[in-house]
Design a protein around this motif. Structure first.
Motif, PDB file in Angstrom:
ATOM      1  N   SER A   1     -36.355 -62.617 -18.248  1.00  0.00           N
ATOM      2  CA  SER A   1     -37.686 -62.110 -18.589  1.00  0.00           C
ATOM      3  C   SER A   1     -38.670 -63.220 -18.942  1.00  0.00           C
ATOM      4  O   SER A   1     -39.886 -63.027 -18.830  1.00  0.00           O
ATOM      5  CB  SER A   1     -37.590 -61.128 -19.760  1.00  0.00           C
ATOM      6  OG  SER A   1     -37.284 -61.790 -20.981  1.00  0.00           O
ATOM      7  N   ARG A   2     -38.180 -64.373 -19.340  1.00  0.00           N
ATOM      8  CA  ARG A   2     -39.090 -65.430 -19.792  1.00  0.00           C
ATOM      9  C   ARG A   2     -40.002 -65.948 -18.682  1.00  0.00           C
ATOM     10  O   ARG A   2     -41.221 -66.038 -18.886  1.00  0.00           O
ATOM     11  CB  ARG A   2     -38.292 -66.546 -20.468  1.00  0.00           C
ATOM     12  CG  ARG A   2     -37.793 -66.154 -21.856  1.00  0.00           C
ATOM     13  CD  ARG A   2     -37.257 -67.337 -22.635  1.00  0.00           C
ATOM     14  NE  ARG A   2     -35.889 -67.660 -22.295  1.00  0.00           N
ATOM     15  CZ  ARG A   2     -34.816 -67.080 -22.851  1.00  0.00           C
ATOM     16  NH1 ARG A   2     -34.968 -66.131 -23.760  1.00  0.00           N
ATOM     17  NH2 ARG A   2     -33.593 -67.452 -22.507  1.00  0.00           N
ATOM     18  N   PRO A   3     -39.495 -66.273 -17.496  1.00  0.00           N
ATOM     19  CA  PRO A   3     -40.418 -66.686 -16.436  1.00  0.00           C
ATOM     20  C   PRO A   3     -41.067 -65.515 -15.706  1.00  0.00           C
ATOM     21  O   PRO A   3     -42.015 -65.711 -14.932  1.00  0.00           O
ATOM     22  CB  PRO A   3     -39.517 -67.475 -15.480  1.00  0.00           C
ATOM     23  CG  PRO A   3     -38.164 -66.860 -15.659  1.00  0.00           C
ATOM     24  CD  PRO A   3     -38.095 -66.481 -17.106  1.00  0.00           C
ATOM     25  N   ALA A   4     -40.577 -64.303 -15.929  1.00  0.00           N
ATOM     26  CA  ALA A   4     -41.049 -63.139 -15.177  1.00  0.00           C
ATOM     27  C   ALA A   4     -42.333 -62.576 -15.767  1.00  0.00           C
ATOM     28  O   ALA A   4     -42.553 -62.608 -16.979  1.00  0.00           O
ATOM     29  CB  ALA A   4     -39.974 -62.061 -15.164  1.00  0.00           C
ATOM     30  N   THR A   5     -43.159 -62.031 -14.888  1.00  0.00           N
ATOM     31  CA  THR A   5     -44.347 -61.290 -15.334  1.00  0.00           C
ATOM     32  C   THR A   5     -43.922 -59.970 -15.948  1.00  0.00           C
ATOM     33  O   THR A   5     -44.472 -59.538 -16.957  1.00  0.00           O
ATOM     34  CB  THR A   5     -45.296 -61.033 -14.145  1.00  0.00           C
ATOM     35  OG1 THR A   5     -45.520 -62.250 -13.427  1.00  0.00           O
ATOM     36  CG2 THR A   5     -46.631 -60.493 -14.644  1.00  0.00           C
ATOM     37  N   TRP A   6     -42.954 -59.312 -15.289  1.00  0.00           N
ATOM     38  CA  TRP A   6     -42.345 -58.105 -15.851  1.00  0.00           C
ATOM     39  C   TRP A   6     -41.002 -57.874 -15.187  1.00  0.00           C
ATOM     40  O   TRP A   6     -40.685 -58.470 -14.153  1.00  0.00           O
ATOM     41  CB  TRP A   6     -43.240 -56.876 -15.689  1.00  0.00           C
ATOM     42  CG  TRP A   6     -43.402 -56.373 -14.272  1.00  0.00           C
ATOM     43  CD1 TRP A   6     -42.464 -55.770 -13.483  1.00  0.00           C
ATOM     44  CD2 TRP A   6     -44.599 -56.434 -13.472  1.00  0.00           C
ATOM     45  NE1 TRP A   6     -42.984 -55.447 -12.260  1.00  0.00           N
ATOM     46  CE2 TRP A   6     -44.288 -55.828 -12.221  1.00  0.00           C
ATOM     47  CE3 TRP A   6     -45.879 -56.899 -13.694  1.00  0.00           C
ATOM     48  CZ2 TRP A   6     -45.226 -55.711 -11.205  1.00  0.00           C
ATOM     49  CZ3 TRP A   6     -46.821 -56.787 -12.673  1.00  0.00           C
ATOM     50  CH2 TRP A   6     -46.495 -56.205 -11.461  1.00  0.00           C
ATOM     51  N   LEU A   7     -40.196 -56.986 -15.792  1.00  0.00           N
ATOM     52  CA  LEU A   7     -38.947 -56.509 -15.220  1.00  0.00           C
ATOM     53  C   LEU A   7     -39.066 -54.999 -15.039  1.00  0.00           C
ATOM     54  O   LEU A   7     -39.465 -54.285 -15.968  1.00  0.00           O
ATOM     55  CB  LEU A   7     -37.757 -56.830 -16.129  1.00  0.00           C
ATOM     56  CG  LEU A   7     -37.485 -58.302 -16.440  1.00  0.00           C
ATOM     57  CD1 LEU A   7     -36.254 -58.436 -17.330  1.00  0.00           C
ATOM     58  CD2 LEU A   7     -37.312 -59.121 -15.156  1.00  0.00           C
ATOM     59  N   SER A   8     -38.736 -54.527 -13.847  1.00  0.00           N
ATOM     60  CA  SER A   8     -38.840 -53.095 -13.529  1.00  0.00           C
ATOM     61  C   SER A   8     -37.476 -52.436 -13.684  1.00  0.00           C
ATOM     62  O   SER A   8     -36.556 -52.692 -12.891  1.00  0.00           O
ATOM     63  CB  SER A   8     -39.345 -52.912 -12.097  1.00  0.00           C
ATOM     64  OG  SER A   8     -40.610 -53.517 -11.918  1.00  0.00           O
ATOM     65  N   ALA A   9     -37.329 -51.594 -14.697  1.00  0.00           N
ATOM     66  CA  ALA A   9     -36.044 -50.945 -14.961  1.00  0.00           C
ATOM     67  C   ALA A   9     -35.863 -49.753 -14.028  1.00  0.00           C
ATOM     68  O   ALA A   9     -36.648 -48.802 -14.055  1.00  0.00           O
ATOM     69  CB  ALA A   9     -35.982 -50.488 -16.418  1.00  0.00           C
TER      70      ALA A   9
END
Length: 401
Positions: free
Chosen positions: A232-240
């Protein structure tokens, strides 16, 4: 605290199901500072048998509601990013009736197909941001090779995004790896840090302003196989991917809603809910403001069912328009309207078939849950299952107010 409309609760009681217990995700430290993200996938294969064109994103009103559109799928081959279906992506001539601006593609046109139409859509809706998703259920095997050299993978993806034929069309990349360090259609043993390394490499290569996102599982066992806090740190978002918890792969039942928000009496696995997945992600260290709640624009169904409530037995998968056991919401709302609600999602019994799916009303309940728990927004898989006037997508966009 989760908000449950009184009408939904009454329908549940009349149908013989108890209302779901209040969602128990830890309270948010603060409400999201920005407007919710409204994200949906558009599939390249939808332009064929489903006849869902880029134009439909515009004419349905979905483009006015969306903040982001995710184009699925590119391939991961030889450790790098490649086009998925080149014919649909950039070669297929689009007729005037299917074109965003009403103009047909010409033989000498450099960019045709979906990419040409997406460019027109973006010109008409300049605030809409578009991502290119790679992988998917049948296309995730290549990630294992990519994880061996994340920097080379990221360079190939950046080169593809910057191809002169469509440069500037895509605002970033989405990875749909099913599943890192776990089993999907195939099994992977790249290690718990593999996804984070790929996302970090993409962030470095594409820069701080690019969108770098990933779809992540909703099942607890798969969530613990990877370091999603690091991802999640480099990501803009995570889609569950909070759907497909149950389905006709479980034949002969028991019947169960495939996308429950919360547990309900008799649920086969109490951890197989949207709320449990969200709580797991938060507990693993993923910030609330980087979590999107997933909504399916389709139902899953069984045949040979006599019991109206969840938990009945079946003889097999129900017939679907394109695949056994699966049907679009746009079809089900007419052929098999809801007869009850369980766990914050709808179900229906009609002519021996039992289906579960989300409706505009249950989606609004899910959006209220997402808002009250401080999530960043929601995403949908996928747009072709919605109505011609985008009723489900509209419920996603308006359910936060």
């Amino acid at each position: 605290m989760r908000v449950v409309p009184v009408l939904v609760s009454m329908v549940m009681l009349l149908a013989g199901c108890s209302a779901p217990p209040p969602a128990t995700a830890p309270p948010p430290s603060s409400s999201p500072a920005t407007a919710p993200l409204v994200v949906a996938y558009f599939t390249d294969w939808g332009v064929y048998g489903r006849n869902y064109q880029v134009r439909d994103v515009d004419t349905s009103g979905a483009a006015d509601r969306l903040t982001h559109l995710v184009y699925a799928f590119g391939k991961v081959t030889g450790g790098g990013c490649t086009t998925g279906d080149a014919w649909a992506d950039l070669q297929k001539p689009v007729a005037a009736k299917d074109s965003v601006d009403g103009a047909a593609d010409t033989p000498d046109q450099r960019l045709r197909g979906n990419f040409g139409q997406l460019r027109k859509l973006k010109q008409r809706h300049p605030r809409l941001r578009i991502l290119w998703s790679f992988g998917g259920w049948t296309g995730s095997k290549g990630f294992t090779e990519a994880a061996k050299d994340p920097a080379a993978f990221a360079r190939s993806c950046a080169t593809l995004l910057r191809d002169p034929r469509w440069a500037g069309l895509f605002d970033g990349i989405d990875l749909d790896w099913e599943y890192p360090n776990a089993c999907g259609l195939t099994c992977d043993k790249s290690g718990p840090d593999a996804l984070a390394r790929l996302l970090s490499a993409l962030r470095t290569e594409l820069g701080p302003e690019a969108l770098v996102t990933a779809a992540v599982p909703g099942e607890r066992g798969k969530l613990t196989a990877t370091d999603y806090a690091a991802a999640s740190r480099p990501a803009t978002w995570l889609s569950a991917m909070t759907y497909d918890f149950f389905g006709t792969g479980d034949t002969p039942g028991p019947t169960a809603p495939h996308s429950p928000l919360t547990a309900y009496p008799g649920i086969p696995r109490e951890t197989a809910t949207t709320d449990a997945a969200v709580r797991e992600l938060i507990g693993l260290g993923v910030p609330r403001t980087k979590i999107l709640l997933g909504v399916g624009f389709y139902g899953r169904g069984w045949a040979g069912v006599t019991a109206a409530a969840p938990g009945g037995r079946a003889s097999g998968a129900a017939a679907g328009s394109h695949e056994k056991g699966i049907e679009d919401y746009d079809v089900l709302r007419e052929t098999c309207p809801p007869t009850g609600t369980a766990g914050g999602t709808a179900y229906a019994l009609c002519r021996g078939q039992w289906w579960s799916y989300d409706t505009p009303e249950t989606i609004k309940t899910k959006m209220a849950y997402a808002r009250s728990n401080g999530l960043a927004g929601a995403f949908a898989w996928e747009l072709s299952g919605d109505t011609p006037d985008a009723q489900l997508l509209t419920a996603m966009a308006t359910g936060w107010s």
